[in-house]
Design a protein around this motif. Structure first.
Motif, mmCIF file in Angstrom:
data_model
loop_
_atom_site.group_PDB
_atom_site.id
_atom_site.type_symbol
_atom_site.label_atom_id
_atom_site.label_comp_id
_atom_site.label_asym_id
_atom_site.label_seq_id
_atom_site.Cartn_x
_atom_site.Cartn_y
_atom_site.Cartn_z
ATOM 1 N N ASN A 112 0.820 -1.221 0.000
ATOM 2 C CA ASN A 112 0.000 0.000 0.000
ATOM 3 C C ASN A 112 0.848 1.264 0.000
ATOM 4 O O ASN A 112 0.500 2.277 0.627
ATOM 5 C CB ASN A 112 -0.947 0.020 1.211
ATOM 6 C CG ASN A 112 -2.069 -0.998 1.090
ATOM 7 O OD1 ASN A 112 -2.500 -1.332 -0.014
ATOM 8 N ND2 ASN A 112 -2.534 -1.502 2.213
ATOM 9 N N GLY A 113 1.974 1.212 -0.687
ATOM 10 C CA GLY A 113 2.803 2.399 -0.845
ATOM 11 C C GLY A 113 3.607 2.788 0.377
ATOM 12 O O GLY A 113 4.160 3.895 0.428
ATOM 13 N N VAL A 114 3.692 1.887 1.374
ATOM 14 C CA VAL A 114 4.434 2.199 2.603
ATOM 15 C C VAL A 114 5.227 0.976 3.058
ATOM 16 O O VAL A 114 4.975 -0.146 2.604
ATOM 17 C CB VAL A 114 3.488 2.639 3.753
ATOM 18 C CG1 VAL A 114 2.655 3.840 3.346
ATOM 19 C CG2 VAL A 114 2.598 1.489 4.225
ATOM 20 N N VAL A 143 8.420 4.053 6.607
ATOM 21 C CA VAL A 143 8.646 4.834 5.377
ATOM 22 C C VAL A 143 7.372 4.891 4.546
ATOM 23 O O VAL A 143 6.664 3.889 4.384
ATOM 24 C CB VAL A 143 9.798 4.233 4.537
ATOM 25 C CG1 VAL A 143 9.942 4.965 3.205
ATOM 26 C CG2 VAL A 143 11.117 4.319 5.304
ATOM 27 N N ILE A 144 7.090 6.103 4.029
ATOM 28 C CA ILE A 144 5.931 6.349 3.159
ATOM 29 C C ILE A 144 6.446 6.725 1.782
ATOM 30 O O ILE A 144 7.229 7.662 1.643
ATOM 31 C CB ILE A 144 5.061 7.476 3.744
ATOM 32 C CG1 ILE A 144 4.479 7.048 5.104
ATOM 33 C CG2 ILE A 144 3.953 7.868 2.767
ATOM 34 C CD1 ILE A 144 3.889 8.204 5.902
ATOM 35 N N LYS A 145 5.975 6.010 0.741
ATOM 36 C CA LYS A 145 6.445 6.264 -0.622
ATOM 37 C C LYS A 145 5.347 6.757 -1.548
ATOM 38 O O LYS A 145 5.630 7.376 -2.579
ATOM 39 C CB LYS A 145 7.075 4.987 -1.200
ATOM 40 C CG LYS A 145 8.293 4.527 -0.404
ATOM 41 C CD LYS A 145 9.005 3.372 -1.054
ATOM 42 C CE LYS A 145 10.278 3.025 -0.296
ATOM 43 N NZ LYS A 145 11.038 1.942 -0.923
ATOM 44 N N GLU A 146 4.092 6.468 -1.199
ATOM 45 C CA GLU A 146 2.971 6.872 -2.056
ATOM 46 C C GLU A 146 1.876 7.489 -1.209
ATOM 47 O O GLU A 146 1.737 7.188 -0.018
ATOM 48 C CB GLU A 146 2.405 5.649 -2.796
ATOM 49 C CG GLU A 146 3.376 4.990 -3.759
ATOM 50 C CD GLU A 146 2.806 3.709 -4.354
ATOM 51 O OE1 GLU A 146 1.587 3.439 -4.168
ATOM 52 O OE2 GLU A 146 3.577 2.962 -4.984
ATOM 53 N N VAL A 179 8.722 10.322 5.017
ATOM 54 C CA VAL A 179 8.236 10.390 3.640
ATOM 55 C C VAL A 179 9.454 10.395 2.724
ATOM 56 O O VAL A 179 10.354 11.231 2.875
ATOM 57 C CB VAL A 179 7.377 11.650 3.399
ATOM 58 C CG1 VAL A 179 6.984 11.747 1.925
ATOM 59 C CG2 VAL A 179 6.122 11.627 4.275
ATOM 60 N N ASP A 180 9.493 9.454 1.793
ATOM 61 C CA ASP A 180 10.617 9.326 0.864
ATOM 62 C C ASP A 180 10.780 10.631 0.078
ATOM 63 O O ASP A 180 9.835 11.095 -0.564
ATOM 64 C CB ASP A 180 10.343 8.159 -0.079
ATOM 65 C CG ASP A 180 11.524 7.792 -0.949
ATOM 66 O OD1 ASP A 180 12.338 8.689 -1.281
ATOM 67 O OD2 ASP A 180 11.639 6.611 -1.340
ATOM 68 N N ILE A 181 11.991 11.217 0.105
ATOM 69 C CA ILE A 181 12.190 12.493 -0.594
ATOM 70 C C ILE A 181 12.052 12.339 -2.107
ATOM 71 O O ILE A 181 11.861 13.331 -2.813
ATOM 72 C CB ILE A 181 13.556 13.133 -0.263
ATOM 73 C CG1 ILE A 181 14.718 12.253 -0.730
ATOM 74 C CG2 ILE A 181 13.658 13.463 1.217
ATOM 75 C CD1 ILE A 181 16.082 12.952 -0.648
ATOM 76 N N CYS A 189 1.565 13.175 0.218
ATOM 77 C CA CYS A 189 1.865 12.272 1.340
ATOM 78 C C CYS A 189 1.913 13.054 2.647
ATOM 79 O O CYS A 189 1.383 12.615 3.681
ATOM 80 C CB CYS A 189 3.207 11.581 1.133
ATOM 81 S SG CYS A 189 3.258 10.330 -0.166
ATOM 82 N N GLU A 190 2.538 14.209 2.604
ATOM 83 C CA GLU A 190 2.724 15.008 3.812
ATOM 84 C C GLU A 190 1.404 15.563 4.333
ATOM 85 O O GLU A 190 1.190 15.635 5.555
ATOM 86 C CB GLU A 190 3.744 16.119 3.522
ATOM 87 C CG GLU A 190 5.155 15.556 3.416
ATOM 88 C CD GLU A 190 6.157 16.438 2.694
ATOM 89 O OE1 GLU A 190 7.350 16.056 2.675
ATOM 90 O OE2 GLU A 190 5.758 17.488 2.154
ATOM 91 N N GLU A 191 0.503 15.926 3.450
ATOM 92 C CA GLU A 191 -0.812 16.407 3.890
ATOM 93 C C GLU A 191 -1.602 15.282 4.562
ATOM 94 O O GLU A 191 -2.227 15.480 5.615
ATOM 95 C CB GLU A 191 -1.596 16.979 2.703
ATOM 96 C CG GLU A 191 -1.099 18.341 2.239
ATOM 97 C CD GLU A 191 -1.207 19.413 3.318
ATOM 98 O OE1 GLU A 191 -2.135 19.346 4.155
ATOM 99 O OE2 GLU A 191 -0.349 20.311 3.342
#
Length: 295
Positions: A112-114, A143-146, A179-181, A189-191
């Motif tokens: 799920n993108g994480v 880590v969050i990628k999506e 959050v992956d830069i 992602c940040e919101e």
């Protein structure tokens, strides 16, 4: 939890040194320091070398609470000594630096993108030892990628579930959903992340305190409302792979967000430097990160 250390983490100017490279990241840290993988033959030798590097940093006159208010340690570092004292005691008593401990066991496979944290089966025992070793708080990374709402919710839920156990043990958890830069959806992602964190913070009791370690946001001051939340001791930023200069420039745009950098602090240090060269290099790095953190 020591009240004086809590006040230091809340109010003092400075940044947190991330010195918690573990098994997977230690070879990279040593290579950056000028020690290649053919200079050690097993994990014991590798960890001896990285402890020598960390000891050299911590005992340096450039490593001072005037700029460095906290340091995050790897579990082995907590159990090792610096000049005859356990590492956390040396940091607190000799340097006036608040000690933290990395408690996660690394990341699960992406879904799920994480990447959630792997299970931490011995957490209770680790927290007991952390208390015995005079550790103030802990750190754990996901880590969050999506920009996947379900994945981001799962990351924050897991972080706060474990965070509450850490609070119950009398320690302050640093919750780190990175959050992956390189994510093409970084701002989104940040919101989503901010909303999830805010929801959890609002459900904490008055005496349940946390710290947050977040990627420097795409939009400056995105996390200001989290910084101002009464349950948040401090919000710190990870460098996330940015160079020192780039991380510092981005950090300066965010009021009251302070650094918790790893590579950005150590990238120019080298095992072959003389003590004067090493101390001067560390001083310059610490000074630049400090300046970015107090802007």
């Amino acid at each position: 939890m020591q009240q004086s250390q809590l006040e230091q983490m809340k109010n003092n100017n400075g940044f947190i040194a991330a010195m918690d490279q573990s098994g997977g990241s230690t070879p990279k840290a040593l290579a950056l320091y000028g020690i290649s993988e053919d200079e050690y033959t097993n994990n014991d030798e590798m960890f001896d070398l990285v402890h020598e590097m960390r000891t050299r940093m911590i005992t340096s006159p450039a490593f001072t609470s005037d700029q460095i208010i906290g340091a995050i340690l790897f579990e082995q570092t907590m159990d090792r000594e610096i000049e005859g004292m356990y590492s956390a005691d040396y940091l607190a008593e000799k340097k006036g630096v608040v000690p933290f401990l990395k408690v996660d066991k690394g990341l699960d496979e992406e879904a799920n993108g994480v990447q959630l944290m792997k299970p931490i089966p011995d957490l209770d025992k680790t927290l007991q030892r952390a208390n015995e070793r005079n550790i103030f708080g802990t750190k754990m990374r996901s880590v969050i990628k999506e920009a996947n709402p379900e994945g981001i919710k799962a990351v924050v839920d897991q972080q706060f579930d474990i965070g509450k156990k850490i609070i119950e043990a009398g320690l302050v958890p640093i919750i780190e959903p990175e959050v992956d830069i390189n994510s093409p959806e970084k701002e989104k992602c940040e919101e989503l992340l901010k909303a999830e964190i805010r929801s959890h913070l609002d459900n904490l009791g008055d005496d349940e305190l946390v710290m947050l370690k977040l990627t420097i946001p795409t939009v400056a001051d995105t996390y200001k409302e989290l910084i101002d939340h009464p349950n948040v001791v401090r919000v710190v930023a990870l460098s996330g792979g940015y160079s020192t200069d780039e991380a510092n420039e981005k950090l300066k745009d965010n009021q009251q967000l302070i650094a918790s950098f790893s590579r950005a602090l150590t990238q120019d240090l080298n095992v072959k430097q003389t003590e004067d060269e090493f101390n001067d290099t560390l001083q310059k790095a610490a000074e630049s990160i400090y300046r970015a953190s107090v802007t």
